[in-house]
Design a protein around this motif. Structure first.
Motif, PDB file in Angstrom:
ATOM      1  N   PHE A 150       0.823  -1.209   0.000  1.00  0.00           N
ATOM      2  CA  PHE A 150       0.000   0.000   0.000  1.00  0.00           C
ATOM      3  C   PHE A 150       0.855   1.256   0.000  1.00  0.00           C
ATOM      4  N   ARG A 151       1.877   1.274   0.848  1.00  0.00           N
ATOM      5  CA  ARG A 151       2.667   2.506   0.941  1.00  0.00           C
ATOM      6  C   ARG A 151       3.467   2.737  -0.344  1.00  0.00           C
ATOM      7  N   TYR A 152       3.867   1.672  -1.060  1.00  0.00           N
ATOM      8  CA  TYR A 152       4.571   1.864  -2.328  1.00  0.00           C
ATOM      9  C   TYR A 152       3.629   2.406  -3.394  1.00  0.00           C
ATOM     10  N   VAL A 153       2.445   1.802  -3.504  1.00  0.00           N
ATOM     11  CA  VAL A 153       1.477   2.271  -4.496  1.00  0.00           C
ATOM     12  C   VAL A 153       1.039   3.691  -4.171  1.00  0.00           C
ATOM     13  N   ASN A 154       0.800   3.960  -2.898  1.00  0.00           N
ATOM     14  CA  ASN A 154       0.359   5.282  -2.470  1.00  0.00           C
ATOM     15  C   ASN A 154       1.416   6.335  -2.782  1.00  0.00           C
ATOM     16  N   ALA A 155       2.676   6.048  -2.472  1.00  0.00           N
ATOM     17  CA  ALA A 155       3.751   7.002  -2.734  1.00  0.00           C
ATOM     18  C   ALA A 155       3.885   7.271  -4.233  1.00  0.00           C
ATOM     19  N   HIS A 156       3.786   6.212  -5.039  1.00  0.00           N
ATOM     20  CA  HIS A 156       3.913   6.364  -6.493  1.00  0.00           C
ATOM     21  C   HIS A 156       2.805   7.242  -7.050  1.00  0.00           C
ATOM     22  N   GLN A 157       1.560   6.971  -6.630  1.00  0.00           N
ATOM     23  CA  GLN A 157       0.428   7.726  -7.160  1.00  0.00           C
ATOM     24  C   GLN A 157       0.458   9.176  -6.690  1.00  0.00           C
ATOM     25  N   MET A 158       0.797   9.397  -5.425  1.00  0.00           N
ATOM     26  CA  MET A 158       0.869  10.768  -4.929  1.00  0.00           C
ATOM     27  C   MET A 158       1.979  11.534  -5.642  1.00  0.00           C
TER      28      MET A 158
ATOM     29  N   LEU B 162       8.330  10.594   9.379  1.00  0.00           N
ATOM     30  CA  LEU B 162       9.230   9.826  10.238  1.00  0.00           C
ATOM     31  C   LEU B 162       9.055   8.314  10.143  1.00  0.00           C
ATOM     32  N   ILE B 163       7.858   7.859   9.866  1.00  0.00           N
ATOM     33  CA  ILE B 163       7.638   6.411   9.701  1.00  0.00           C
ATOM     34  C   ILE B 163       7.239   6.164   8.261  1.00  0.00           C
ATOM     35  N   SER B 164       8.233   5.919   7.445  1.00  0.00           N
ATOM     36  CA  SER B 164       8.003   5.609   6.035  1.00  0.00           C
ATOM     37  C   SER B 164       8.198   4.107   5.831  1.00  0.00           C
ATOM     38  N   GLY B 165       8.257   3.701   4.570  1.00  0.00           N
ATOM     39  CA  GLY B 165       8.431   2.282   4.284  1.00  0.00           C
ATOM     40  C   GLY B 165       9.735   1.727   4.826  1.00  0.00           C
ATOM     41  N   ILE B 166      10.775   2.547   4.834  1.00  0.00           N
ATOM     42  CA  ILE B 166      12.069   2.067   5.328  1.00  0.00           C
ATOM     43  C   ILE B 166      11.994   1.750   6.811  1.00  0.00           C
TER      44      ILE B 166
ATOM     45  N   LEU C 294      -0.149  12.106   4.942  1.00  0.00           N
ATOM     46  CA  LEU C 294       0.241  12.483   3.589  1.00  0.00           C
ATOM     47  C   LEU C 294      -0.971  12.603   2.671  1.00  0.00           C
ATOM     48  N   ILE C 295      -1.940  11.704   2.868  1.00  0.00           N
ATOM     49  CA  ILE C 295      -3.150  11.755   2.040  1.00  0.00           C
ATOM     50  C   ILE C 295      -3.931  13.036   2.314  1.00  0.00           C
ATOM     51  N   VAL C 296      -4.029  13.423   3.585  1.00  0.00           N
ATOM     52  CA  VAL C 296      -4.721  14.670   3.935  1.00  0.00           C
ATOM     53  C   VAL C 296      -4.018  15.863   3.311  1.00  0.00           C
ATOM     54  N   ARG C 297      -2.679  15.869   3.362  1.00  0.00           N
ATOM     55  CA  ARG C 297      -1.922  16.968   2.759  1.00  0.00           C
ATOM     56  C   ARG C 297      -2.129  17.008   1.243  1.00  0.00           C
ATOM     57  N   LEU C 298      -2.191  15.827   0.617  1.00  0.00           N
ATOM     58  CA  LEU C 298      -2.440  15.785  -0.825  1.00  0.00           C
ATOM     59  C   LEU C 298      -3.834  16.314  -1.132  1.00  0.00           C
ATOM     60  N   TRP C 299      -4.815  15.929  -0.334  1.00  0.00           N
ATOM     61  CA  TRP C 299      -6.190  16.412  -0.517  1.00  0.00           C
ATOM     62  C   TRP C 299      -6.237  17.928  -0.410  1.00  0.00           C
ATOM     63  N   GLN C 300      -5.533  18.489   0.583  1.00  0.00           N
ATOM     64  CA  GLN C 300      -5.488  19.943   0.735  1.00  0.00           C
ATOM     65  C   GLN C 300      -4.827  20.591  -0.480  1.00  0.00           C
TER      66      GLN C 300
END
Length: 290
Positions: free
Chosen positions: A148-156, A206-210, A244-250
């Motif tokens: 999910f976090r890979y797909v989400n990061a790519h799309q964003m 601070l808490i990413s995929g890595i 991140l999704i909220v920030r993208l929405w904004q």
């Protein structure tokens, strides 16, 4: 005599401007020194390092399958070494300018394969040892969150890039990068924290995929709290992804207004430019004898 780049050159040419705190604090200091050792040998290519990192990851998975406490510790250490080598491939590519599209695909696919096999080995091994179905649910959750976090990061990333390109096209030029003055300390606790992190190259996410993978495959096995660590870091990953999704929405809500302003500013600038270009002709007409 073998000529090696200095550590300072390697840092300047290969370090990312912003990176995960795990990478900045626990990986880069080691990886940079290893890159300095191997960089003169051009047969050590990024793809070779990716393959070596994958083999080390398979070794970590084999250790996890053994289930016992010290095998888990060995698997955690191998996984960390695998990640260090995986970071070296990108640094070598940037240092020598040898990156390629196939190399990017190769790195991405085998990173995902390594993570998936380690997840199956770790949680499957603990299920075989304890018979607890909680490990199977944890395997499903970890695999889902990692994808999910890979797909989400790519799309964003694609959406943000599209917005930047449209704004640049509306303005008629590429936007200049925003450069922060490192001597200016922002006001407010949140701003000061952000400034402190970014001055150390640490991104505020601070808490990413890595960090997620490192917690699941290193901290969990090292401490023996495999389920507990996975649950906590999974919840934190979801929180930061939702942030991140909220920030993208904004950003997408503000984008139409910004685009309209960019079009209006470009129209005003174009009109002013036409008026300036017409002035010499009017002056010439006014001074020409009739």
């Amino acid at each position: 005599m073998v000529q090696r780049s200095s550590l300072q050159d390697i840092r300047e040419q290969t370090y990312k401007a912003r990176d995960a705190w795990w990478t900045v604090l626990l990986v880069d200091p080691v990886a940079a020194r290893l890159v300095r050792l191997v960089s003169p040998y051009r047969w050590i290519t990024p793809n070779l390092l990716t393959g070596l990192a994958t083999l080390l990851g398979f070794g970590a998975a084999a250790c996890f399958l053994m289930q016992d406490r010290w095998w888990l510790v060995a698997g955690a250490l191998l996984f960390h070494v695998s990640f260090v080598v995986d970071c070296m491939d990108g640094k070598i590519a940037r240092l020598h300018g040898t990156g390629s599209m196939f190399g990017a695909w190769f790195d991405f696919m085998f990173d995902r394969l390594r993570a998936f096999l380690c997840a199956v080995a770790l949680f499957g091994g603990q299920y075989a040892r304890t018979g607890s179905k909680a490990y199977l649910w944890a395997l499903i959750a970890v695999t889902f969150l990692d994808l999910f976090r890979y797909v989400n990061a790519h799309q964003m990333g694609r959406i943000r890039q599209t917005m930047r390109e449209q704004l640049a096209e509306a303005r008629g030029f590429a936007p200049a990068p925003v450069v922060e003055d490192p001597t200016v300390v922002p006001h407010g606790p949140r701003a000061r924290l952000r400034h402190s992190l970014q001055s150390r190259r640490i991104r505020t996410h601070l808490i990413s995929g890595i960090e997620f993978e490192m917690a699941v495959f290193i901290i969990g096995p090292l401490t023996g709290w495999v389920l507990q660590t996975s649950a906590v870091v999974g919840a934190l990953l979801l929180f930061f992804e939702l942030w991140l999704i909220v920030r993208l929405w904004q950003a997408t809500r503000a984008f139409p207004v910004a685009l309209a302003k960019a079009h209006a500013s470009a129209a005003v600038a174009a009109s002013a430019s036409r008026q300036r270009s017409d002035e010499p002709e009017r002056e010439f007409t006014a001074t020409t004898p009739q």
